[in-house]
Design an enzyme around this catalytic site. Structure first.
Site, PDB file in Angstrom:
ATOM      1  N   ASN A  94     -11.088  -2.268  -5.549  1.00  0.00           N
ATOM      2  CA  ASN A  94     -10.305  -1.325  -6.359  1.00  0.00           C
ATOM      3  C   ASN A  94     -11.003  -0.969  -7.683  1.00  0.00           C
ATOM      4  O   ASN A  94     -10.606  -0.017  -8.356  1.00  0.00           O
ATOM      5  CB  ASN A  94      -8.885  -1.856  -6.629  1.00  0.00           C
ATOM      6  CG  ASN A  94      -7.981  -1.841  -5.400  1.00  0.00           C
ATOM      7  OD1 ASN A  94      -7.117  -2.698  -5.240  1.00  0.00           O
ATOM      8  ND2 ASN A  94      -8.158  -0.854  -4.514  1.00  0.00           N
TER       9      ASN A  94
ATOM     10  N   ASP B 186       0.830  -1.209   0.000  1.00  0.00           N
ATOM     11  CA  ASP B 186       0.000   0.000   0.000  1.00  0.00           C
ATOM     12  C   ASP B 186       0.862   1.255   0.000  1.00  0.00           C
ATOM     13  O   ASP B 186       1.960   1.266   0.560  1.00  0.00           O
ATOM     14  CB  ASP B 186      -0.919  -0.025   1.240  1.00  0.00           C
ATOM     15  CG  ASP B 186      -2.117   0.908   1.088  1.00  0.00           C
ATOM     16  OD1 ASP B 186      -2.370   1.389  -0.035  1.00  0.00           O
ATOM     17  OD2 ASP B 186      -2.793   1.150   2.099  1.00  0.00           O
TER      18      ASP B 186
HETATM   19  C1  IPE Z   1      -5.584  -2.737  -0.420  1.00  0.00           C
HETATM   20  O1  IPE Z   1      -5.189  -1.426  -0.536  1.00  0.00           O
HETATM   21  C2  IPE Z   1      -5.564  -3.406  -1.766  1.00  0.00           C
HETATM   22  C3  IPE Z   1      -4.251  -3.624  -2.348  1.00  0.00           C
HETATM   23  C4  IPE Z   1      -3.106  -3.344  -1.785  1.00  0.00           C
HETATM   24  C5  IPE Z   1      -4.268  -4.213  -3.667  1.00  0.00           C
HETATM   25  P1  IPE Z   1      -6.246  -0.238  -0.718  1.00  0.00           P
HETATM   26  O2  IPE Z   1      -5.450   1.003  -0.808  1.00  0.00           O
HETATM   27  O3  IPE Z   1      -7.151  -0.545  -1.841  1.00  0.00           O
HETATM   28  O4  IPE Z   1      -7.079  -0.331   0.628  1.00  0.00           O
HETATM   29  P2  IPE Z   1      -7.915   0.794   1.406  1.00  0.00           P
HETATM   30  O5  IPE Z   1      -8.834   1.415   0.406  1.00  0.00           O
HETATM   31  O6  IPE Z   1      -6.938   1.764   1.953  1.00  0.00           O
HETATM   32  O7  IPE Z   1      -8.618   0.033   2.481  1.00  0.00           O
HETATM   33  C1  IPE Z   2      -1.471   0.232  -3.435  1.00  0.00           C
HETATM   34  O1  IPE Z   2      -1.271   1.612  -3.464  1.00  0.00           O
HETATM   35  C2  IPE Z   2      -1.725  -0.336  -4.810  1.00  0.00           C
HETATM   36  C3  IPE Z   2      -3.111  -0.754  -5.053  1.00  0.00           C
HETATM   37  C4  IPE Z   2      -4.091  -0.755  -4.205  1.00  0.00           C
HETATM   38  C5  IPE Z   2      -3.409  -1.198  -6.403  1.00  0.00           C
HETATM   39  P1  IPE Z   2      -2.484   2.620  -3.506  1.00  0.00           P
HETATM   40  O2  IPE Z   2      -2.836   2.868  -4.938  1.00  0.00           O
HETATM   41  O3  IPE Z   2      -3.594   2.133  -2.665  1.00  0.00           O
HETATM   42  O4  IPE Z   2      -1.837   3.918  -2.874  1.00  0.00           O
HETATM   43  P2  IPE Z   2      -2.476   4.896  -1.801  1.00  0.00           P
HETATM   44  O5  IPE Z   2      -2.974   4.059  -0.676  1.00  0.00           O
HETATM   45  O6  IPE Z   2      -3.573   5.623  -2.491  1.00  0.00           O
HETATM   46  O7  IPE Z   2      -1.345   5.778  -1.398  1.00  0.00           O
HETATM   47 MG    MG Z   3      -4.065   2.362  -0.697  1.00  0.00          MG
END
Ligand code: IPE
Ligand code: IPE
Ligand code: MG
Length: 261
Positions: free
Chosen positions: A89, A41
């Site tokens: 997502n 993340d």
């Molecule tokens: C969890 O991260 C999903 C992945 C790392 C693929 P998100 O960024 O989607 O989760 P939330 O929205 O912060 O819970």
């Molecule tokens: C994790 O990084 C990757 C996926 C969930 C695909 P994020 O895209 O969630 O990055 P933040 O949490 O918005 O910084």
């Molecule tokens: Mg995230």
């Protein structure tokens, strides 16, 4: 286990070379987690910090993914599940979703040879509906090419949702009851385990989430019921194998009781 015959520098992709053995930590014997799940993340926040668009954060994540796989191999982890794209997502902007789908497809395509050289068995956890067919095709090709590898199983959780996985298991059990393969009055934990996406993979020992968020976001709810948790502050593109090693080191110092006194 030896990787000496592989020239990683000759590959036309960002290299994740293996470490000088002297820098690999010596984890307490028998204490290395067999299965590590990683919630990768912070890509979007990393990009924002750099004044870049979110997709640049995802691009910066690729070498970190492969550095982490290399570090997991070096540590002796046997199963590594990487949360790549959740069922939630899909709620992101269409352009980010499109980028993540195409990028996942391309990474699997570009990296399959490297993973094969490393002894990685590629696996997938997730739901078919909605997932791009080209992503499924690349996953299936990679799974077929690497099916005999035994160094590490790397599970890409793509279009993965934990509640979806349990609902899918329940639906599969209901079909078995309808077809009279099993009687419906005795649904056991073992039965549910056997209907998960990858029933042969042992439950997760350690979950590591980066970027400081402290939640599981629908990641493997069944499989992490007795996991240890580790939250690291770094954004995913700033991570690498040393962050995984730090989490493993902390894990080796934990006392897992599984309800016993
Ligand atoms: C969890 O991260 C999903 C992945 C790392 C693929 P998100 O960024 O989607 O989760 P939330 O929205 O912060 O819970
Ligand atoms: C994790 O990084 C990757 C996926 C969930 C695909 P994020 O895209 O969630 O990055 P933040 O949490 O918005 O910084
Ligand atoms: Mg995230």
């Amino acid at each position: 286990m030896s990787f000496k015959n592989v020239d990683y520098t000759s590959l036309d992709i960002p290299a994740a070379p293996f470490s000088d053995p002297s820098i690999i930590p010596h984890f307490a014997h028998g204490k290395v987690p067999r299965h590590v799940g990683v919630i990768m993340d912070g890509n979007g926040r990393w990009a924002k910090q750099q004044g870049l668009v979110r997709t640049e954060g995802h691009k910066a994540a690729e070498p970190v993914v492969f550095d982490t796989i290399a570090g997991a191999i070096e540590a002796g982890v046997r199963y590594l599940t990487l949360y790549t794209f959740s069922t939630e997502n899909w709620n992101r902007s269409p352009s980010e979703v499109r980028f993540l789908m195409g990028f996942s497809r391309d990474i699997i395509h570009r990296r399959v040879q490297q993973m094969n050289d490393w002894g990685v068995r590629v696996r997938w956890a997730g739901r078919r509906p909605r997932l791009w067919k080209s992503v499924i095709d690349e996953l299936e090709d990679a799974m077929e090419k690497t099916k005999n590898n035994k160094v590490i199983d790397v599970v890409f959780a793509i279009n993965y949702g934990g509640r979806a996985e349990i609902a899918d298991a329940a639906a599969a059990i209901a079909r078995d009851v309808r077809d009279r393969k099993i009687s419906g009055d005795r649904v056991t934990e073992k039965m549910i385990q056997e209907h998960l996406y990858n029933p042969d993979i042992p439950n997760v020992d350690l979950v590591m989430r980066t970027s400081g968020e402290m939640r599981t976001s629908n990641f493997l709810p069944w499989e992490i019921a007795y996991s240890e948790f580790d939250f690291e502050p770094e954004l995913w593109p700033d991570c690498g194998r040393e962050v995984l090693w730090r989490a493993i080191q902390k894990y080796t110092e934990r006392n897992r009781r599984f309800g016993k006194a």
